[in-house]
Design an enzyme around this catalytic site. Structure first.
Site, PDB file in Angstrom:
ATOM      1  N   ASP A  72       3.934 -11.262   0.747  1.00 36.94           N
ATOM      2  CA  ASP A  72       4.654 -10.765   1.923  1.00 36.94           C
ATOM      3  C   ASP A  72       5.150 -11.924   2.781  1.00 36.94           C
ATOM      4  OD1 ASP A  72       4.379  -7.899   1.654  1.00 36.94           O
ATOM      5  OD2 ASP A  72       2.234  -8.224   1.923  1.00 36.94           O
ATOM      6  N   ASP A 194       6.782  -2.870  -3.300  1.00 35.76           N
ATOM      7  CA  ASP A 194       5.978  -2.469  -2.132  1.00 35.76           C
ATOM      8  C   ASP A 194       6.700  -1.654  -1.056  1.00 35.76           C
ATOM      9  OD1 ASP A 194       3.594  -2.267  -0.697  1.00 35.76           O
ATOM     10  OD2 ASP A 194       3.880  -4.153   0.354  1.00 35.76           O
TER      11      ASP A 194
HETATM   12 ZN   LIG Z   1       4.313  -6.120   0.770  1.00 39.89          ZN
END
Ligand SMILES: [Zn+2]
Length: 1016
Positions: A72, A194
């Site tokens: 991320d 995601d």
């Molecule tokens: Zn993520």
């Protein structure tokens, strides 16, 4: 690979694989005609990008192990904290070590493969490597052992992102790969494992970028169950209702287990699953068990997929910091499982990549089902709809959208002024830092509002830091194009009416830059001190202006504001001068505030086009009239709040940063009435509504405006009594809308929504409010087929229509519980003073006949996203070049673009090349009134006055490959074949755009010595 590689077509070459006949699952029979077409169109030999794929076993079940990490770009930690591995007490994660470790592990064993995704991290790591390491990595990439998937700067969110920003961030990442690795590094597969739901526009953009397929991890739990049963986990997404198939067709696969490994098979340093012990003498020996378990998992998984290939994602968040742990166990697993083949096992397991798995699916030559809607909203279980993040962190969402606007202005001026924009009298200017910051903001925990507070603060810091070099660039460019070196000032706080220059100076200049391809009129509002001003246009003619003071009970009330209407040419600027004058100029009406007492008749504001009426007793908007189209519609608008759930007897699920879950279905009014004040002057009419100490609104009409503007201010949301609150603005009308409403997809095409309904499965609705919320990037509307009420937003928000004729948008939320999806913090933005964040925003309301509505909302939404940029100057600057006359007005276009054409991108590419994107901004058949949905043809040769185009090359959407050389895998569908058309030949004299088409060009240019001609 050859640049001219083509995949399909008659006689495409050798090695055409026949359709697979050996898979275990039942499947619809191929029709004979289709079957023939399938054979003819079979994948060609020179499949670009797939040459290095590992060999599969045609008569076995092939299990593709994809070793991957999901990194991320900010979430619990900031981007820099993640990269360097700082604050490991929050989350043990250091991306630099992941990449170091993976490269070593790949070198140790040539069959190993790895996939990497996020260029924001990879590019940073790459620039820190020695030449020797870079050479090694280039080899790994060339051999297909290190594969890039997606390749954007980040893996962007799909619900809260604007398509322009998505295209920009993908272009940035893919360009890094192209510059660094050439075609070897070009991703074939989009990998959105995601993001919390998937938009149709995202799939369309991926297709237009040349991707062969998309894999993702998250979809509604009910949808997944149906898809598993129907063998539709893999399908073709037809992602545009306007673009001719297969232009926006994208093969799409749902991964079996999100993006995680099968249970008990996580061999990362972050996991505690037992490693493979194959030493028969050890009391911990478990090899037989592992093999048996793995074969069982593979068999179960394969029941939900159609071919004899399945994929397993071996990795997860920030894994592979010690890559050896994963790879050592995977090596053993592969050896042990494949050894079973000698005993009759029909399972073959291999190191693979997303592209190599996709390639096998393509070779299977099946006819796939087709999906035409999207994957919103996403619920991972009953009562858990991820529809809160559509609105989470509304201030950051607005800052991001505003920064998109500013980045486009910055990029355009960099392109128009040439190298003089980068180095000039004000120093070094550059659009790149803001470009990178904006790319980071597209990450699925950034603009989505799902990061921790310290990370959200860091995202805002990155944007602010990016604005600085752009302001220098604007100064350099405006000095060159205007011929005058001024002391330029950028008032970043005009949104809260603060600007030192205009509030103190006796005279100043206002430069208004218009980034649109058509001229625009814009009401300039600047904070001043009391008094009178004389405003002159670029020709020295005085223009109507006035100073409006809004009375306030607050001593620190808003300052007086100077208003005047500016006219700005296409892709250019106008410079207005403002001087304080000693005497009151009475010809323009000063403020006439009218505190309203209950009256018998309606209170109204109106201009030539619009009339809005308010109930004198409640102060609420009650009626809207379009005077041009002779339409009157009762519209009541007010603010309501949902009490955020903290869990109940049906589910412990609380409302949080991701998830929206109201405690009750019916929201409570902030108040049933508002105190109002009326401000009517010649330049603006406003009804100021005060609902409570933390909720107010100004309903505004300017002369000539065809929409009603609602500027709301909400916050700090009180939570002292212990209730989290989610605030909505709701519009109620008598329109009979049959459960239907419409929302945009990333600001582009429109999707129909139906209450308590999903187009591809029978919905068991568990949350009648949250389960009907959809992302609204720029607009939402309701219609009865004759009349349409549209609301445009200035940022992404969640929206719905929970009753016929009703429409609502969530503007702000403040929560006291975490929703248990990992962020580990309640969404309780404290704001700068710690008292709670207050947020201001605008809704633009349009009432139209249905057939005329698109012309209104398309053109107005374009003006909102690319609003004019106001730059201020003290005045009295020196000439930029000796003898050059200053220029008060400028357009970089020789002629305006037609209304259906949007200038999506004009940016510097390198020292002699510009990136140019032109877009048809209407959908097929959308505008029946003015014919704006027709194809349009442009002559690009002498379109720009600031430079001459010497050479024009057309590319795919992300500009990382020439369009004529680009080839995509073509997929057969169960709806029948689609005609394959070659891309149109490029003729700069006649560039045709069809509805919703974007065409991307790299243009070699020569800048004009004088910056271009003056249009007026
Ligand atoms: Zn993520």
């Amino acid at each position: 690979m050859g640049a001219d590689a083509r995949v399909s077509g008659l006689g495409a070459g050798r090695g055409a694989a026949g359709p697979r006949m050996s898979s275990r699952a039942p499947r619809p029979p191929l029709q004979p005609l289709l079957f023939l077409l399938v054979l003819l169109a079979a994948p060609g030999a020179r499949a670009a990008g797939y040459e290095m794929c590992p060999k599969a076993q045609p008569n076995m079940l092939n299990v593709h192990l994809v070793a991957h990490t999901h990194d991320d770009v900010g979430w619990l930690k900031t981007v820099d904290q993640y990269f360097y591995g700082i604050k490991n007490d929050i989350q043990h994660a250091g991306v630099q070590y992941i990449l170091d470790s993976v490269v070593s592990a790949l070198l140790a064993e040539p069959t190993r493969r790895f996939v990497y995704v996020e260029m924001a991290f990879f590019a940073r790591w790459w620039h820190q490597q020695t030449n020797a390491t870079q050479a090694i990595v280039r080899d790994l990439v060339r051999q297909g052992r290190l594969e890039f998937a997606n390749g954007g700067w980040v893996m962007n969110d799909e619900a809260t992102t604007h398509y322009g920003a998505i295209v920009d961030q993908m272009t940035l990442g893919l360009r890094f790969l192209e510059d660094t690795f050439g075609a070897d590094g070009r991703p074939r597969v989009a990998w959105h494992i995601d993001p919390f739901g998937h938009s149709r526009e995202q799939a369309s953009l991926f297709a237009q970028m040349g991707f062969d397929g998309l894999f993702f991890g998250r979809l509604d739990y009910q949808d997944k169950k149906v898809r598993e049963e129907m063998l539709e986990m893999e399908h073709v997404w037809r992602a545009s209702a306007s673009l001719r198939p297969p232009a926006a067709d994208l093969f799409t696969g749902v991964l079996p287990n999100g993006y995680n490994p099968p249970e008990d098979m996580c061999w990362d340093s972050l996991c505690s699953d037992k490693p493979v012990v194959d030493d028969a003498g050890s009391p911990e020996y478990n090899a037989d068990q592992v093999v048996e378990y793995f074969l069982h998992q593979a068999a179960v998984q394969s029941q939900h997929y159609r071919t004899n290939h399945i994929v397993m994602t071996m990795g997860s968040d920030f894994q592979y910091q010690n890559a050896n742990m994963w790879f050592k166990n995977l090596d053993k697993l592969i050896r042990l499982v494949n050894a079973q083949q000698a005993k009759g096992s029909r399972v073959h397991v291999l190191y693979s990549t997303p592209a190599c798995y996709l390639w096998q699916l393509h070779k299977a030559n099946l006819a796939w089902s087709v999906k035409e809607d999207d994957f919103f909203p996403y619920a991972d279980e009953a009562h858990a709809f991820w529809t809160g993040y559509f609105s989470s962190r509304p201030a950051l969402k607005r800052y991001e959208r505003r920064s998109y606007n500013f980045l486009q202005v910055c990029s355009q001026l960099e392109a128009l002024a040439g190298p003089a924009a980068n180095e000039g009298p004000y120093g070094s200017g550059d659009s790149a830092p803001l470009g990178e910051a904006m790319a980071v903001l597209q990450h699925h925990d950034a603009v989505s509002g799902t990061s921790r507070q310290q990370v959200a603060d860091d995202y805002a810091r990155q944007l602010a830091a990016g604005w600085g070099p752009c302001e220098v660039l604007l100064s350099n460019a405006l000095a060159r194009l205007s011929g005058s070196k001024e002391t330029f000032t950028f008032c970043r706080e005009l949104n809260v009416s603060v600007c030192a220059l205009t509030q103190t100076a006796k005279r100043f200049e206002v430069i208004i830059y218009n980034p649109l391809g058509r001229k625009t009129d814009w009401m300039v509002r600047l904070p001043v001190t009391k008094g009178a001003f004389l405003v002159k246009d670029p020709n020295g003619k005085s223009v109507p202006s006035e100073v409006v003071t809004v009375p306030s009970s607050d001593i620190q009330g808003p300052p007086p504001e100077l208003l005047f209407s500016a006219s700005v040419p296409a892709l250019g600027f106008s410079i207005y001068s403002v001087a304080r004058v000693p005497d009151w100029t009475p010809q323009f009406h000063p403020l006439s505030p009218t505190p309203l007492k209950p009256k018998a008749h309606l209170l109204t504001i109106r201009n030539k086009h619009i009339r809005a009426a308010f109930d004198p007793n409640t102060g609420l908007l009650v009626e809207l009239e379009n005077l041009d189209q002779k339409l009157v519609l009762p519209v009541e608008q007010a603010f309501y709040w949902y009490n955020a759930s903290i869990g109940n007897q049906y589910s412990s699920q609380a409302s949080g940063a991701y998830i929206f879950r109201p405690d009750q279905q019916k929201p409570l009014p902030v108040r049933h009435w508002a105190t109002t004040r009326l401000v009517k002057t010649s330049l603006v009419q406003e009804v100021h509504q005060n609902f409570s100490a933390w909720c107010s609104q100004v309903v505004r009409l300017y002369p000539g405006q065809r929409h009603l503007e609602l500027e709301w201010t909400v916050g700090p949301i009180p939570v002292g009594e212990g209730w989290g609150k989610e605030i909505v603005s709701r519009f109620d009308t008598p329109l009979e809308t049959g459960g239907r409403f419409y929302t945009d997809s990333n600001g582009r095409e429109i999707l129909e929504r139906r209450r308590d309904y999903r187009p591809t499965w029978d919905l068991n609705q568990t949350e009648p409010v949250a389960g009907n919320y959809y992302p609204v990037n720029t607009r939402i509307y309701i219609t009865d087929g004759k009349v349409q009420l549209t609301v445009l937003t200035d940022r992404s928000q969640g929206g719905s229509s929970l009753r016929d004729g009703s429409l609502e948008l969530m503007v702000h939320r403040r929560l006291l519980r975490d929703d248990n999806r990992g962020v580990g913090e309640p969404l309780a933005e404290a704001g700068a003073d710690g008292e709670g964040l207050w947020v201001r925003g605008r809704h633009l309301v349009l009432l139209d006949k249905a057939e005329a509505a698109a012309a209104g909302h398309r053109l107005q939404a374009e003006r909102e996203v690319l609003a004019p940029q106001v730059v201020l100057a003290v005045g009295g600057g020196t000439p930029y070049r000796r003898g050059a006359a200053p220029r008060k007005q400028f357009s970089a276009l020789r002629r305006e673009l037609p209304p259906s054409v949007h200038l999506l991108t004009l940016a510097r590419w390198d020292s002699r090349t510009l990136l140019l994107r032109l877009e048809h901004q209407f959908a097929l058949g959308e505008d029946s009134g003015r014919n704006l949905s027709s194809p349009v043809t442009l002559d690009l040769r002498d379109l720009f006055s600031a430079f001459t185009i010497t050479q024009l090359r057309e590319t795919t959407l992300a500009a990382n490959q020439p369009r004529k050389a680009a080839s995509r895998l073509q997929w057969n569908t169960n709806t029948g074949p689609v005609p394959q058309t070659a891309p149109p030949a490029l003729d700069p004299i006649a560039v045709t755009l069809r509805p919703m088409e974007i065409r991307t060009f790299l243009a070699s240019v020569q800048w004009k010595e004088d910056g271009g001609t003056n249009p007026s």
